[in-house]
Design a protein around this motif. Structure first.
Motif, mmCIF file in Angstrom:
data_model
loop_
_atom_site.group_PDB
_atom_site.id
_atom_site.type_symbol
_atom_site.label_atom_id
_atom_site.label_comp_id
_atom_site.label_asym_id
_atom_site.label_seq_id
_atom_site.Cartn_x
_atom_site.Cartn_y
_atom_site.Cartn_z
ATOM 1 N N GLU A 183 0.810 -1.228 0.000
ATOM 2 C CA GLU A 183 0.000 0.000 0.000
ATOM 3 C C GLU A 183 0.843 1.277 0.000
ATOM 4 O O GLU A 183 0.445 2.292 -0.567
ATOM 5 N N PHE A 184 2.026 1.240 0.610
ATOM 6 C CA PHE A 184 2.834 2.466 0.699
ATOM 7 C C PHE A 184 3.902 2.542 -0.385
ATOM 8 O O PHE A 184 4.730 3.440 -0.390
ATOM 9 N N ILE A 185 3.911 1.553 -1.282
ATOM 10 C CA ILE A 185 4.880 1.599 -2.410
ATOM 11 C C ILE A 185 4.069 1.839 -3.683
ATOM 12 O O ILE A 185 3.939 0.992 -4.563
ATOM 13 N N ASN A 186 3.498 3.025 -3.726
ATOM 14 C CA ASN A 186 2.597 3.415 -4.809
ATOM 15 C C ASN A 186 3.170 4.670 -5.451
ATOM 16 O O ASN A 186 3.200 5.727 -4.836
ATOM 17 N N PHE A 187 3.673 4.550 -6.697
ATOM 18 C CA PHE A 187 4.304 5.702 -7.360
ATOM 19 C C PHE A 187 3.280 6.595 -8.058
ATOM 20 O O PHE A 187 3.619 7.673 -8.516
ATOM 21 N N LEU A 188 2.040 6.111 -8.197
ATOM 22 C CA LEU A 188 1.024 6.928 -8.871
ATOM 23 C C LEU A 188 0.626 8.121 -8.017
ATOM 24 O O LEU A 188 0.226 9.155 -8.546
ATOM 25 N N LEU A 214 8.336 -2.357 6.366
ATOM 26 C CA LEU A 214 9.551 -2.089 7.164
ATOM 27 C C LEU A 214 10.765 -2.849 6.645
ATOM 28 O O LEU A 214 11.753 -2.999 7.368
ATOM 29 N N HIS A 215 10.706 -3.357 5.422
ATOM 30 C CA HIS A 215 11.815 -4.117 4.797
ATOM 31 C C HIS A 215 12.215 -5.311 5.662
ATOM 32 O O HIS A 215 13.391 -5.611 5.816
ATOM 33 N N ALA A 216 11.247 -5.972 6.289
ATOM 34 C CA ALA A 216 11.585 -7.046 7.231
ATOM 35 C C ALA A 216 10.696 -8.261 6.967
ATOM 36 O O ALA A 216 9.890 -8.650 7.815
ATOM 37 N N THR A 217 10.847 -8.856 5.797
ATOM 38 C CA THR A 217 9.951 -9.966 5.423
ATOM 39 C C THR A 217 10.095 -11.143 6.386
ATOM 40 O O THR A 217 9.150 -11.877 6.620
ATOM 41 N N ALA A 249 8.401 -9.134 18.562
ATOM 42 C CA ALA A 249 8.346 -8.498 17.234
ATOM 43 C C ALA A 249 7.271 -7.408 17.233
ATOM 44 O O ALA A 249 7.500 -6.289 16.755
ATOM 45 N N GLN A 250 6.111 -7.721 17.792
ATOM 46 C CA GLN A 250 5.032 -6.712 17.840
ATOM 47 C C GLN A 250 5.465 -5.488 18.634
ATOM 48 O O GLN A 250 5.207 -4.345 18.259
ATOM 49 N N SER A 251 6.140 -5.770 19.753
ATOM 50 C CA SER A 251 6.547 -4.685 20.623
ATOM 51 C C SER A 251 7.565 -3.770 19.924
ATOM 52 O O SER A 251 7.460 -2.531 19.963
ATOM 53 N N ALA A 252 8.529 -4.384 19.253
ATOM 54 C CA ALA A 252 9.562 -3.594 18.560
ATOM 55 C C ALA A 252 8.943 -2.801 17.405
ATOM 56 O O ALA A 252 9.294 -1.630 17.178
ATOM 57 N N ILE A 253 8.012 -3.411 16.688
ATOM 58 C CA ILE A 253 7.380 -2.702 15.562
ATOM 59 C C ILE A 253 6.578 -1.501 16.081
ATOM 60 O O ILE A 253 6.635 -0.405 15.509
ATOM 61 N N ALA A 254 5.846 -1.712 17.193
ATOM 62 C CA ALA A 254 5.052 -0.606 17.756
ATOM 63 C C ALA A 254 5.951 0.581 18.089
ATOM 64 O O ALA A 254 5.617 1.736 17.840
ATOM 65 N N GLU A 255 7.124 0.299 18.628
ATOM 66 C CA GLU A 255 8.062 1.355 19.000
ATOM 67 C C GLU A 255 8.662 2.014 17.752
ATOM 68 O O GLU A 255 8.752 3.232 17.652
ATOM 69 N N PHE A 260 9.352 5.832 12.318
ATOM 70 C CA PHE A 260 9.477 5.463 10.897
ATOM 71 C C PHE A 260 8.545 6.327 10.044
ATOM 72 O O PHE A 260 7.369 6.484 10.378
ATOM 73 N N ASP A 261 9.085 6.880 8.959
ATOM 74 C CA ASP A 261 8.275 7.747 8.110
ATOM 75 C C ASP A 261 7.755 6.955 6.901
ATOM 76 O O ASP A 261 8.448 6.789 5.899
ATOM 77 N N ILE A 262 6.504 6.520 7.021
ATOM 78 C CA ILE A 262 5.888 5.700 5.964
ATOM 79 C C ILE A 262 5.854 6.446 4.632
ATOM 80 O O ILE A 262 5.977 5.853 3.569
#
Ligand SMILES: Cc1ncc(COP(=O)(O)O)c(C=O)c1O
Length: 360
Positions: A183-188, A214-217, A249-255, A260-262
């Protein structure tokens, strides 16, 4: 193709994952998190702190108000898709999917003994809303729409989304599963998400993935949003499929989401797409329009008579660049002249691959 790339030492532009490390901030936050009380089960629906962050993202990006109760944290988008299909689709139902389709849709549909109805993009890899309308029936229980679209690297524009939504309004009993992991990799830069269509909210399930954002597959954390009555059904499956998702993982992502600038994500990948497309400007491969995701599709019909699968194997073994043939994403193969290149790689890798491909 990744296995073949590893075997032959080819540059791997096949499998879709970032070839660069996650940010130092993200690593530091993860390291700090490990010292907190994050080693036991997280709540079934996901950490409230993370769901609050997601609620804010949905509000800021789409001006859509949802509650934390409308959000479920999942073990990646794959689990979200599987869970939703198991919860909402029954034997004999029809589920409409758009080819070329991401590979986890069909097995989820088959497992509940529903009928997958495939509708292809047109020859220029654009959404064919007319064909979708023709395929919808009163038995269509669900439609799965992936936008921005893997594997084509296209974004179905607002005009097409408007017409699709117009068609879906005629089928009020059909659930909409929006796979919006890119959703956030939209060049249009156009508002194309289903989150913009309130008339569908009572039967809309939107799915996203922190793997992509977050580049973290490898973290395998994603989420879905759904209204209360649908969420109740989804939770019944989620409870016995995974129960809850990795707490630390959830905790680190929340922080990390706090800093992080989407909004920078699209520009970040646009720059990579430009490096690859510039490096291929002298190539005989024809670049198809790329308006999102981290995939660039090239047309090989000008350079070979081989089908895409054979050509991709040849390219890997003989030239040292691994790609993915697009025909494998189709049920019935309308054409076989496209390869998918993943440009979520560092500049050096992209330039090296570009050099090789220009010599063909
Ligand atoms: C369109 C699409 N949907 C879903 C997924 C699965 O995402 P996750 O790794 O979060 O399970 C991917 C991953 O490549 C994808 O491209």
């Amino acid at each position: 193709m990744s296995a073949l790339a590893a075997e032959t030492g080819a540059i791997n532009l096949s499998q879709g994952f970032p070839g660069f490390p996650v940010s130092e901030d993200f690593k530091r936050i993860l390291a700090d998190t490990i010292h907190q009380n994050v080693h036991q089960y997280a709540p079934m629906q996901g950490l409230l702190t993370l769901r609050e962050q997601i609620r804010q993202v949905v509000d800021q990006e789409y001006q859509r108000k949802i509650g934390a109760g409308d959000i479920l944290i999942t073990a990646g988008a794959t689990q979200a898709i599987f869970t939703v299909v198991q919860a909402l689709v029954n034997e004999g139902d029809e589920v409409l999917i758009i080819d070329p389709a991401y590979d986890c849709y069909r097995p989820a549909i088959d497992l509940v003994k529903a009928k997958a109805v495939h509708v292809s993009l047109d020859n220029e890899l654009r959404l064919d809303v007319g064909a979708i309308e023709d395929a919808l029936t009163p038995k269509t229980r669900m439609i799965i729409v992936n936008n921005p679209h893997n594997p084509t690297g296209t974004v179905f524009p607002k005009s097409q989304m408007d017409s699709l939504v117009g068609v879906l309004e005629k089928y009020p009993d059909c659930f909409i599963l929006a796979d919006e992991v890119y959703e956030f990799i939209n060049f249009l830069g156009e508002p194309v998400s289903f989150n913009y269509y309130p008339q569908l909210f009572d039967r809309l399930i939107c799915i996203s993935s922190f793997g992509k954002t977050l580049h973290a597959t490898g973290w395998k954390v994603g989420y879905l949003t759904a209204p209360d009555k649908i969420m109740k059904e989804i939770l019944k499956v989620h409870q016995f499929l995974v129960f809850s998702v990795s707490h630390f993982a959830q905790s680190a992502i929340a922080e990390y989401l706090k800093i992080f600038d989407i909004k920078e994500l699209a520009g970040f990948y646009r720059a990579k797409q430009e490096i690859l497309s510039n490096s291929l400007s002298k190539s005989s491969l024809k670049l198809m329009p790329c308006s999102g995701t981290y995939f660039q599709v090239v047309d090989i019909s000008g350079v070979t008579d081989m089908g895409d699968v054979d050509y991709a194997i040849w390219l890997t073994k003989e030239k040292g660049v691994a790609t993915i043939p697009l025909s494998v994403f189709y049920t019935s193969q309308p054409f076989s002249n496209y390869l998918r290149l993943c440009f979520a790689k560092d500049e050096e890798t992209l330039l090296k691959a570009g050099d090789i491909l220009c010599q063909i």
